[in-house]
Design a protein around this motif. Structure first.
Motif, PDB file in Angstrom:
ATOM      1  N   ALA A 237       0.847  -1.188   0.000  1.00 13.02           N
ATOM      2  CA  ALA A 237       0.000   0.000   0.000  1.00 13.02           C
ATOM      3  C   ALA A 237       0.884   1.241   0.000  1.00 13.02           C
ATOM      4  O   ALA A 237       1.998   1.228   0.550  1.00 13.02           O
ATOM      5  CB  ALA A 237      -0.929   0.012   1.206  1.00 13.02           C
ATOM      6  N   HIS A 238       0.375   2.302  -0.625  1.00 10.64           N
ATOM      7  CA  HIS A 238       1.053   3.597  -0.561  1.00 10.64           C
ATOM      8  C   HIS A 238       0.584   4.410   0.643  1.00 10.64           C
ATOM      9  O   HIS A 238       1.337   5.198   1.205  1.00 10.64           O
ATOM     10  CB  HIS A 238       0.787   4.400  -1.832  1.00 10.64           C
ATOM     11  CG  HIS A 238       1.336   3.776  -3.079  1.00 10.64           C
ATOM     12  ND1 HIS A 238       0.545   3.301  -4.102  1.00 10.64           N
ATOM     13  CD2 HIS A 238       2.618   3.529  -3.457  1.00 10.64           C
ATOM     14  CE1 HIS A 238       1.297   2.812  -5.062  1.00 10.64           C
ATOM     15  NE2 HIS A 238       2.560   2.934  -4.700  1.00 10.64           N
ATOM     16  N   ILE A 239      -0.699   4.243   0.999  1.00 13.70           N
ATOM     17  CA  ILE A 239      -1.302   4.983   2.110  1.00 13.70           C
ATOM     18  C   ILE A 239      -2.017   3.990   3.014  1.00 13.70           C
ATOM     19  O   ILE A 239      -2.782   3.153   2.534  1.00 13.70           O
ATOM     20  CB  ILE A 239      -2.312   6.037   1.605  1.00 13.70           C
ATOM     21  CG1 ILE A 239      -1.638   7.033   0.651  1.00 13.70           C
ATOM     22  CG2 ILE A 239      -2.955   6.772   2.778  1.00 13.70           C
ATOM     23  CD1 ILE A 239      -2.621   7.974  -0.034  1.00 13.70           C
ATOM     24  N   ALA A 240      -1.774   4.073   4.306  1.00 16.73           N
ATOM     25  CA  ALA A 240      -2.489   3.255   5.290  1.00 16.73           C
ATOM     26  C   ALA A 240      -3.112   4.186   6.322  1.00 16.73           C
ATOM     27  O   ALA A 240      -2.409   4.991   6.944  1.00 16.73           O
ATOM     28  CB  ALA A 240      -1.553   2.261   5.962  1.00 16.73           C
ATOM     29  N   GLU A 241      -4.421   4.071   6.480  1.00 16.47           N
ATOM     30  CA  GLU A 241      -5.095   4.907   7.467  1.00 16.47           C
ATOM     31  C   GLU A 241      -5.118   4.223   8.826  1.00 16.47           C
ATOM     32  O   GLU A 241      -5.004   3.007   8.939  1.00 16.47           O
ATOM     33  CB  GLU A 241      -6.519   5.228   7.014  1.00 16.47           C
ATOM     34  CG  GLU A 241      -7.439   4.029   6.975  1.00 16.47           C
ATOM     35  CD  GLU A 241      -8.905   4.401   6.809  1.00 16.47           C
ATOM     36  OE1 GLU A 241      -9.220   5.582   6.633  1.00 16.47           O
ATOM     37  OE2 GLU A 241      -9.751   3.483   6.871  1.00 16.47           O
ATOM     38  N   THR A 242      -5.220   5.028   9.871  1.00 17.18           N
ATOM     39  CA  THR A 242      -5.440   4.560  11.236  1.00 17.18           C
ATOM     40  C   THR A 242      -4.423   3.491  11.646  1.00 17.18           C
ATOM     41  O   THR A 242      -4.764   2.348  11.963  1.00 17.18           O
ATOM     42  CB  THR A 242      -6.883   4.019  11.402  1.00 17.18           C
ATOM     43  OG1 THR A 242      -7.799   4.863  10.707  1.00 17.18           O
ATOM     44  CG2 THR A 242      -7.268   3.980  12.872  1.00 17.18           C
ATOM     45  N   ALA A 470      -0.054   6.603   7.611  1.00 17.96           N
ATOM     46  CA  ALA A 470       1.253   6.283   7.039  1.00 17.96           C
ATOM     47  C   ALA A 470       1.202   6.477   5.533  1.00 17.96           C
ATOM     48  O   ALA A 470       0.305   5.949   4.859  1.00 17.96           O
ATOM     49  CB  ALA A 470       1.645   4.849   7.367  1.00 17.96           C
ATOM     50  N   ASP A 471       2.147   7.243   5.006  1.00 19.52           N
ATOM     51  CA  ASP A 471       2.293   7.453   3.569  1.00 19.52           C
ATOM     52  C   ASP A 471       3.672   6.970   3.139  1.00 19.52           C
ATOM     53  O   ASP A 471       4.678   7.350   3.756  1.00 19.52           O
ATOM     54  CB  ASP A 471       2.180   8.931   3.203  1.00 19.52           C
ATOM     55  CG  ASP A 471       0.785   9.498   3.376  1.00 19.52           C
ATOM     56  OD1 ASP A 471      -0.112   8.727   3.747  1.00 19.52           O
ATOM     57  OD2 ASP A 471       0.605  10.704   3.152  1.00 19.52           O
ATOM     58  N   ALA A 472       3.735   6.161   2.089  1.00 18.79           N
ATOM     59  CA  ALA A 472       5.029   5.766   1.540  1.00 18.79           C
ATOM     60  C   ALA A 472       5.799   7.011   1.104  1.00 18.79           C
ATOM     61  O   ALA A 472       5.211   8.069   0.829  1.00 18.79           O
ATOM     62  CB  ALA A 472       4.840   4.814   0.362  1.00 18.79           C
ATOM     63  N   ALA A 473       7.111   6.875   1.008  1.00 19.71           N
ATOM     64  CA  ALA A 473       7.959   8.026   0.728  1.00 19.71           C
ATOM     65  C   ALA A 473       7.672   8.653  -0.630  1.00 19.71           C
ATOM     66  O   ALA A 473       7.970   9.836  -0.851  1.00 19.71           O
ATOM     67  CB  ALA A 473       9.431   7.611   0.813  1.00 19.71           C
TER      68      ALA A 473
END
Length: 495
Positions: A237-242, A470-473
């Protein structure tokens, strides 16, 4: 760690492997490098109907849009409506944006707006934003007149709720079901829903606003917090919430953003009877508890010490709140026996209760705890069975306005008045806030009502929660929204 300057979740069991179940292997359009992969906490619970809490997913994916949007302070801004005017105490006239196409190719019209609002008012159950509100809509040219049964200064803010997103007329079936697939108006078109596992969205090149930079979105629903956090680390995933606090330490701090939430952990002190009926005893509780100790020890620093009932998720409260004067002086505990209640559904609260118990015993109270699942303790809490009840409470819901929370929790007729507070000064202050016009006048009235509550010590705020994203770089311009209405925008892409 990045902290945005601006801008209640229940885990639904899902039969997924611990490593998660991720979308994106067969994206509908665009190469995989052009698509944003998202790991979300909750799967849809109501078939993605916009009249339910699933509406927030449609909003966070930028596929369904509302007539009005909100800025960080809760002020109304144009969306699918370009402007609005209050024409009487109970009526508002909105101008519908021209040149907007729905994903099915049909045009946004005033009639389409009226269709959505009328169906929302007749839905069962009603969208939460319309609880207690009788709202009708009528079209004339490109204008829509929205009328309420009683004066409501927050009509524009209500129309910003994702539960009132405007879909194409073809989305609505005669049996009341609503299908958002291919019927929104946002920069991404929902093309496929894989049950409670995945969703696929493609860029909508006919979007009326800024063309999306990403070719599409591949959404996976991953209730397991460990798997969700790991998905960014592994590239699934590029973005993971919570992201759970327990998992945040395992990720590169540069990838994390802590977003202030409109959620406050509060001690509700029982004013109906027992030791806490004495204002001096309530003041003693307030003086004894160290909120900073709880933030550091239980939340690992990932929360904000409360300065009031309303926190930094409403940025205007930080700059506009005045120091509180005329507070009751703490009295002596004299060994008074009290019971603390809380629940296990939010993992941190039993730990909070233990620290509060220790500090109250240090102050001279005799303390015992009663900790259960929320479903088994709520009625006792509302019935006043506890001297102190620890609750994590959302202070702002769909309209971006906290007055409903203040009324329900702290007025004589409040439906969620755990403290049993019935104070004429508080009721008058909340009533004044309810009638105030949106903007500076209403904000000042809200803070005056908050101050009136705090002076009673019926509610002792401890901390304001944050949610970790969380956001990937290589992610650019994801949204960090305390109201959980936005996650991606037209600008979000992978570099």
């Amino acid at each position: 760690m990045r902290f945005p300057t601006s801008l209640a979740l229940l885990t639904v069991p899902l039969l997924l492997a611990t490593s998660g179940c991720f979308a994106g292997e067969q994206a509908a359009e665009g190469s995989s490098s052009d698509r944003v992969k998202i790991a979300m906490l909750q799967p849809p619970r109501f078939g993605l109907t916009p009249f339910s809490d699933d509406a927030f997913k449609l909003s966070r994916w930028a596929t369904a849009e509302t007539l009005v949007t909100l800025d960080a302070d809760g002020n109304a801004l144009p969306g699918l409506a370009t402007d609005w005017t209050r024409t009487s105490d109970t009526a508002w006239e909105l101008t519908v944006r021209e040149g907007v196409k729905f994903h099915d190719g049909s045009d946004l019209t005033a009639d389409a707006v009226v269709n959505t609002l009328t169906r929302a008012g007749k839905a069962s159950p009603k969208p939460r934003i319309l609880d207690g509100v009788q709202l009708t809509a009528q079209a004339a040219g490109n204008k829509v007149t929205v009328t309420t049964a009683t004066p409501d200064p927050l009509v524009p803010q209500r129309l910003s709720s994702p539960q009132l997103a405007i879909l194409a007329p073809g989305a609505y079936a005669e049996d009341g079901k609503v299908n958002p697939v291919g019927t929104g108006s946002g920069p991404f078109v929902l093309v496929k829903v894989g049950g409670t596992s995945t969703a696929t969205l493609d860029r909508f090149d006919g979007y009326w606003g800024e063309r999306a930079k990403a070719a599409g979105l591949d959404v996976s629903f991953v209730p397991d917090g460990t798997a969700r956090a790991a998905s960014v680390r592994t590239g699934e995933a590029h973005i993971a919430e919570t992201v759970p606090v327990s998992q945040a330490a395992l990720l590169d701090p540069a990838l994390l953003t802590e977003v202030p939430m409109p959620r406050t952990n509060t001690l509700y002190l029982n004013t109906r009877g027992g030791p806490m009926a004495d204002p001096a005893a309530r003041a003693a509780v307030r003086a004894a508890v160290d909120a900073e100790e709880i933030v550091k020890g239980v939340y690992e620093g990932r929360a904000d010490v409360a300065k009031g009932l309303l926190g930094p998720a409403l940025p205007w409260t930080v700059g506009e709140r005045e120091p509180l004067a005329d507070r009751t002086a703490p009295g002596a505990a004299n060994g008074a026996s009290i019971t603390i209640g809380t629940f296990t559904d939010r993992a941190e609260l039993p730990e909070v209760a233990s620290i509060v118990q220790q500090r109250l015993e240090d102050a001279g109270f005799t303390v015992k705890q009663d900790v259960r699942e929320y479903a088994h303790i709520e009625q006792d809490a509302l019935a006043g069975k506890f001297d102190v009840f620890i609750l994590s409470r959302a202070t702002v819901l769909d309209s971006g306005d906290p007055v409903a929370y203040l009324r329900s929790d702290f007025t004589c007729g409040g439906s969620f008045n755990i403290s049993g507070l019935c104070d004429p000064a508080v009721d008058a202050a909340v009533q004044a806030a309810e009638g105030a016009e949106a903007g500076p006048e209403r904000r000042a009235a809200i803070l005056a009502a908050e101050a009136a509550v705090l002076r009673t010590d019926a509610g002792v705020p401890l901390l304001h929660e944050r949610v970790i994203q969380a956001d990937a770089a290589n992610v650019v311009d994801s949204a960090k929204d305390p109201r959980e209405r936005a996650l991606v925008t037209s600008a979000t892409h992978i570099r």
